[in-house]
Write an enzyme that holds these catalytic residues in place. Sequence first.
Site, short mmCIF file in Angstrom:
data_model
loop_
_atom_site.label_atom_id
_atom_site.label_comp_id
_atom_site.label_asym_id
_atom_site.label_seq_id
_atom_site.Cartn_x
_atom_site.Cartn_y
_atom_site.Cartn_z
N ARG A 16 -42.62 23.61 -18.82
CA ARG A 16 -43.71 22.96 -18.72
C ARG A 16 -45.15 23.84 -18.09
O ARG A 16 -46.03 23.51 -18.31
CB ARG A 16 -43.61 21.53 -18.07
CG ARG A 16 -43.17 21.62 -16.61
CD ARG A 16 -42.72 20.40 -16.32
NE ARG A 16 -41.16 20.16 -16.76
CZ ARG A 16 -40.58 18.71 -16.44
NH1 ARG A 16 -40.87 18.13 -15.86
NH2 ARG A 16 -39.24 18.66 -17.05
N LYS A 62 -29.25 27.26 -12.23
CA LYS A 62 -28.44 26.72 -13.04
C LYS A 62 -26.82 27.03 -12.66
O LYS A 62 -26.72 28.06 -12.21
CB LYS A 62 -28.50 27.05 -14.47
CG LYS A 62 -29.93 26.41 -14.95
CD LYS A 62 -30.21 26.76 -16.61
CE LYS A 62 -31.62 26.26 -17.10
NZ LYS A 62 -31.61 24.79 -17.13
N1 BES Z 1 -34.49 25.02 -20.71
C1 BES Z 1 -34.43 24.10 -19.90
C2 BES Z 1 -33.84 22.86 -20.81
C3 BES Z 1 -32.76 23.08 -21.81
C4 BES Z 1 -31.55 22.29 -21.38
C5 BES Z 1 -32.67 23.48 -22.95
C6 BES Z 1 -30.58 22.34 -22.19
C7 BES Z 1 -31.70 23.43 -23.85
C8 BES Z 1 -30.42 22.99 -23.50
C9 BES Z 1 -35.31 23.65 -19.09
O1 BES Z 1 -36.13 24.84 -18.44
C10 BES Z 1 -34.81 22.91 -17.90
O2 BES Z 1 -34.07 23.46 -17.08
N2 BES Z 1 -35.08 21.69 -17.76
C11 BES Z 1 -34.50 20.72 -16.63
C12 BES Z 1 -35.64 20.06 -16.00
C13 BES Z 1 -35.39 19.34 -14.83
C14 BES Z 1 -35.13 20.35 -13.71
C15 BES Z 1 -36.25 18.48 -14.41
C16 BES Z 1 -33.43 19.92 -17.16
O3 BES Z 1 -33.49 19.59 -18.31
O4 BES Z 1 -32.47 19.79 -16.38
MN MN Z 2 -35.38 25.58 -16.88
#
Ligand code: BES
Ligand code: MN
Length: 497
Positions: free
Chosen positions: A347, A273
């Site tokens: 997931r 990230k």
């Molecule tokens: N934990 C994150 C989602 C999240 C984002 C929670 C902002 C709280 C605030 C999750 O693991 C994630 O990174 N999701 C990705 C999925 C994508 C790679 C398909 C996302 O939402 O960007």
């Molecule tokens: Mn994630």
Amino acid sequence: MSVPKLALSEITEAALGKSRAEAVVVGTVQGANGLELAPGAEAVDAALGGTLVEVLRTLGATGKAEEVVKVPTLGTLPAGVVLAVGLGAPEPTAEQVRRAAGASGRALAGTARALTTLSVIDLQAAVEGTVLGAYSFTEYKSEPGDAPVSAVDVGAPTEGTTRQHRATLKAATAIAEAVVIARDLINTPPNDLFPASFADRARSLAEAEGLEFEVLDERALKRKGYGGILGVGGGSSRPPRLVRIAYKGARPRKKVALVGKGITFDTGGISLKPAANMDHMTSDMSGAAAVLASALLAAKLKYPLEVTAYLPLAENMPSGTSYRPGDVLTMYGGKTVEVLNTDAEGRLVLADAIVRAAEDDPDYLIETSTLTGAQVVALGNRTAGIMGSDDFRDRVAGIAQATGEGGWPMPLPEELRADLDSKLADIANVTGARWGGMLAAGIFLREFVADDLPWAHIDIAGPSFNTGSPWGYTGKGGTGVPVRTIAAVLADIADNG
Ligand code: BES
Ligand code: MN
Ligand code: ZN
């Protein structure tokens, strides 16, 4: 953090004259001609010679939601101040009371003992709001500042019996305490809350409540084939866990399985990230915290149910032992997943836990997770996205709205399934499409839910963690959403099957 001591109290002039409270909370509303007092304030107003409305209007108060105005009592009451808190529109709903009580709970910091009259309008909402508004997490502060209110006398409603009021007070306190348990876990930083330490805390909490507890460590996970949890947890020096806690009520009416995402920190892994706001990912275990707290609550309130909570716990880190984009994982139960993005890790741990949860043969499955940024894009910070099987999804969404936590039913459109097709494995963990990310995640999870099992997936990416200013009964940091929704769904299943 601990919660204030609560006791029922009469709200009469005589009782106010004997009260040891330092502050008395009254409600105000926006009437047709300006500020008016809410029910419950009568005796306080009488003690002040019937001047309270005039005094508040003179100070510019309007009764709008969460307005807080302090009025000195100048010897007319033992309490030094009246704290007038706005409810907004007249005929307040439970959530209006809860939010006003929350604003009062925040404003009472530094006051040792208070008496609230908001409970005369709605006892349960006033207790929940006051306790949650008073919550603060200061474990890591050398100088914690004003202490939260430590005792609250709660005015009894005019309707109903003392016995009923005692039962409501007990239930409302237990519900608020469950939310506090979830908040404390979320607010604990990831250097102290990692899979093994989270499992230890879950064990002490579960055992104190007399629940069954079981934890699989990394060796057990490997032996049993939990490829999702092991894959995601593989990059961290702090190995993953799968916690199971079980409550069996006397003559249980139904079996409910709960599953909560427990990523104790989400860096994104090799699909790292960006640095900005990455610290918010300390809250990526909010789902696990919520299902743990909910199972403890079910036991405390002796719901006639069997409730089993699963907490797949892992830290998503980049390292030489991390799983990679391109890897294929064999999940618990044998399905294979091609990992195209290691940041879609929730997931993967959830799929393992969902398959395991079905082995208990539940009647319902409720899963909750900080799963997608797309949830926040679609619904904002205060409305959870609720997916799953149509009827149960709608039931859970209706209850989420009734509790005031907020939640909206979302579809799982069939055409999105093909976007998860993988050349190599049974399914890929992300789509190549830019749109509908919350729904695609739900569709991925559906592949692992047993046929015909009524299920709900509650995406709480936004609502679980407040990065803005405090509002209502929600301070900064972990909110405890959706503990109250899950509690209310369990109560509804206990009543109606
Ligand atoms: N934990 C994150 C989602 C999240 C984002 C929670 C902002 C709280 C605030 C999750 O693991 C994630 O990174 N999701 C990705 C999925 C994508 C790679 C398909 C996302 O939402 O960007
Ligand atoms: Mn994630
Ligand atoms: Zn995550």
